[in-house]
Design a protein around this motif. Structure first.
Motif, short mmCIF file in Angstrom:
data_model
loop_
_atom_site.label_atom_id
_atom_site.label_comp_id
_atom_site.label_asym_id
_atom_site.label_seq_id
_atom_site.Cartn_x
_atom_site.Cartn_y
_atom_site.Cartn_z
N PRO A 78 -25.29 2.12 26.23
CA PRO A 78 -26.69 2.55 26.15
C PRO A 78 -27.02 3.09 24.76
N SER A 79 -28.27 2.87 24.35
CA SER A 79 -28.69 3.33 23.03
C SER A 79 -29.49 4.62 23.09
N ASP A 80 -30.07 4.95 24.26
CA ASP A 80 -30.86 6.17 24.35
C ASP A 80 -29.98 7.33 24.79
N LEU A 81 -30.28 8.54 24.27
CA LEU A 81 -29.44 9.70 24.50
C LEU A 81 -29.30 10.09 25.97
N PRO A 82 -30.38 10.12 26.79
CA PRO A 82 -30.19 10.51 28.19
C PRO A 82 -29.23 9.60 28.96
N THR A 83 -29.31 8.29 28.72
CA THR A 83 -28.40 7.38 29.42
C THR A 83 -26.98 7.51 28.89
N GLN A 84 -26.84 7.76 27.59
CA GLN A 84 -25.50 8.03 27.05
C GLN A 84 -24.89 9.26 27.71
N GLN A 85 -25.71 10.29 27.88
CA GLN A 85 -25.20 11.52 28.48
C GLN A 85 -24.85 11.31 29.95
N ALA A 86 -25.64 10.50 30.65
CA ALA A 86 -25.32 10.19 32.05
C ALA A 86 -24.01 9.42 32.13
N ALA A 87 -23.84 8.43 31.25
CA ALA A 87 -22.61 7.65 31.24
C ALA A 87 -21.41 8.52 30.89
N ALA A 88 -21.60 9.45 29.95
CA ALA A 88 -20.51 10.37 29.59
C ALA A 88 -20.15 11.27 30.76
N SER A 89 -21.15 11.70 31.52
CA SER A 89 -20.90 12.57 32.66
C SER A 89 -20.01 11.88 33.68
N VAL A 90 -20.29 10.61 33.94
CA VAL A 90 -19.47 9.84 34.88
C VAL A 90 -18.13 9.46 34.25
N GLY A 91 -18.18 8.99 33.03
CA GLY A 91 -16.98 8.47 32.39
C GLY A 91 -15.96 9.51 32.00
N GLN A 92 -16.40 10.73 31.71
CA GLN A 92 -15.45 11.77 31.30
C GLN A 92 -14.44 12.03 32.40
N GLY A 93 -14.91 12.06 33.66
CA GLY A 93 -13.99 12.27 34.77
C GLY A 93 -13.02 11.11 34.93
N VAL A 94 -13.52 9.90 34.76
CA VAL A 94 -12.67 8.71 34.85
C VAL A 94 -11.59 8.74 33.77
N LEU A 95 -12.02 9.07 32.56
CA LEU A 95 -11.09 9.09 31.43
C LEU A 95 -10.03 10.18 31.60
N LEU A 96 -10.45 11.38 31.97
CA LEU A 96 -9.48 12.47 32.11
C LEU A 96 -8.52 12.21 33.26
N ALA A 97 -9.02 11.64 34.36
CA ALA A 97 -8.13 11.32 35.48
C ALA A 97 -7.04 10.34 35.05
N ALA A 98 -7.41 9.39 34.23
CA ALA A 98 -6.42 8.42 33.75
C ALA A 98 -5.38 9.10 32.85
N TYR A 99 -5.84 9.97 31.95
CA TYR A 99 -4.89 10.68 31.10
C TYR A 99 -4.01 11.63 31.91
N THR A 100 -4.60 12.32 32.86
CA THR A 100 -3.83 13.26 33.68
C THR A 100 -2.69 12.55 34.40
N ALA A 101 -3.01 11.40 35.00
CA ALA A 101 -1.99 10.64 35.74
C ALA A 101 -0.92 10.09 34.80
N ALA A 102 -1.34 9.55 33.67
CA ALA A 102 -0.38 8.92 32.75
C ALA A 102 0.56 9.96 32.14
N PHE A 103 0.03 11.10 31.71
CA PHE A 103 0.90 12.13 31.14
C PHE A 103 1.76 12.79 32.22
N ALA A 104 1.21 12.97 33.43
CA ALA A 104 1.99 13.57 34.51
C ALA A 104 3.21 12.72 34.84
N ALA A 105 3.07 11.40 34.75
CA ALA A 105 4.20 10.51 35.01
C ALA A 105 5.32 10.72 34.00
#
Length: 381
Positions: A78-105
């Motif tokens: 997305p190019s507009d700031l509100p949609t970027q922020q919405a995508a970040a809100s959803v994606g941040q959890g996805v990204l951190l969950a992936a890092y948490t699992a990979a490092f925990a292993a």
């Protein structure tokens, strides 16, 4: 520097502790914006090996907006700031969950640290961010840092995580910065053009004046080669050696192999306050100096007094950062001002003793004390 010096820097980076590693969105996602777990796992393997060798690591990771694209069915970034922020809100959890699992292993714990520009441009926030990161490292945690896209406004964004990574490196007094992207090195021309040659070593960023530095061609990232070179300039000015290469060559880079481009530190370490003033503060206004005051500030390293100021530009409060400019408008210094923009114009051109006699002893003070002033390059505008 000689080739031996270059190799010595590569070895220093390979053993750096703490080491700040920045990875871009394009290295963690596919062309459609979905998180590439294989690429993320490969990066975690490399960082875990660095940790196993007894070195601490801070990971500055892009990818939150990109990781949020697939769950939200967004066909492109997305190019507009509100949609970027919405995508970040959803994606941040996805990204951190992936890092948490990979490092925990691999037996490692991660801690999320979301920063805005205010967290490194306001002194109180800056000190708190440093304490937090230092405590996480002392507890054996791998901090995963990202810009807080969900709340950052257009006016207070870093713009890319390359600059954020460089500021984090100087924030924690890191011993090395590794910038990872989908480009394997800096080249003396666009890498896609025949004849472009890798630049293996940069003794100073000023040596790149004749090098054509291109932008990003990625559809999911925001940075480009220009931002990476700027980040290297910030880090090396703080005494932090920096290596730029691709994520696929991260393991080779941390084995001191001849990959990517290494940037030599241009200043000694231990100048945290002045480095913060130079690179992390956001100037709120400008003070225009006469030639005599410019010489006093830049050559004799004197405090800035009201007598040498010609004009005040912008709106600022006591304690804010302001740029100090010469009569032609060239920025020569930056500092923390002791007066606000409403009070200062009435003081210009007058001596401090005169002001103290007329207005009281509180006015016998510098506009900017030399301890709160950093001299910048005359080329900055």
């Amino acid at each position: 520097m000689t080739a031996e010096d270059e190799q010595g820097l590569r070895q220093r980076l390979a053993a750096a502790s703490p080491l700040v590693v920045k990875v871009g969105s394009s290295s963690l996602t596919d062309a459609r914006g979905r998180l590439d777990l294989a690429a993320l796992t490969a990066l975690v393997d490399t960082l875990a090996a660095h940790r196993a060798a007894g070195h601490s690591v801070v990971l500055v990771s892009s990818g939150a907006i990109a990781a949020g694209m697939a769950p939200l069915d967004l066909p492109r970034r997305p190019s507009d700031l509100p949609t970027q922020q919405a995508a970040a809100s959803v994606g941040q959890g996805v990204l951190l969950a992936a890092y948490t699992a990979a490092f925990a292993a691999r037996g490692l714990v991660v801690g999320q640290v979301l920063l805005t520009a205010d967290d490194v441009t306001r002194r109180g926030h800056y000190l708190n961010a440093r304490r937090t990161l230092e405590r996480l490292l002392a507890m054996g945690v791998v901090p995963v840092v990202n810009e807080n896209d969900t709340v950052a406004t257009q006016e207070i964004r870093f713009g890319d995580n390359d600059r954020l990574a460089a500021l984090v490196a100087q924030l924690i007094d890191a011993h090395g910065l590794l910038l990872l992207s989908d480009v394997d090195a800096l080249y003396d021309g666009p890498p896609s053009l025949p004849g472009s040659v890798r630049v293996p070593f940069v003794p100073t960023v000023d040596a790149l004046q004749d090098v054509r530095i291109g932008g990003s061609e990625s559809g999911v990232g925001t940075g480009g080669m220009v931002t990476k070179v700027e980040a290297a300039a910030i880090a090396t000015s703080a005494g932090v050696p920096t290596l730029l290469t691709s994520a696929t060559q991260a393991r080779a880079a941390l084995s001191a192999a001849d990959v990517g481009t290494v940037f030599a530190p241009t200043r000694g370490r231990g100048r945290a306050r002045r480095i913060w003033l130079e690179h992390a503060t956001a100037p709120q206004g400008r003070l225009v100096l006469d030639d005599g005051a410019v010489a006093a500030v830049t050559e004799r390293r004197k405090s800035l007094l009201p007598a040498g100021i010609r004009a005040v530009e912008g709106t600022f409060s006591t304690g804010d950062a302001v740029d100090v400019v010469d009569p032609s408008g060239g920025v020569v210094a930056r500092g923390l001002v002791n007066y606000d923009s409403r009070e200062l114009p009435a003081l210009l051109g007058r001596g401090t003793k005169e002001l103290a006699r007329e207005l009281g002893p509180a006015y016998e003070r510098e506009v900017i004390h030399r301890d709160d002033l950093v001299v910048l390059s005359r080329r900055r505008r």
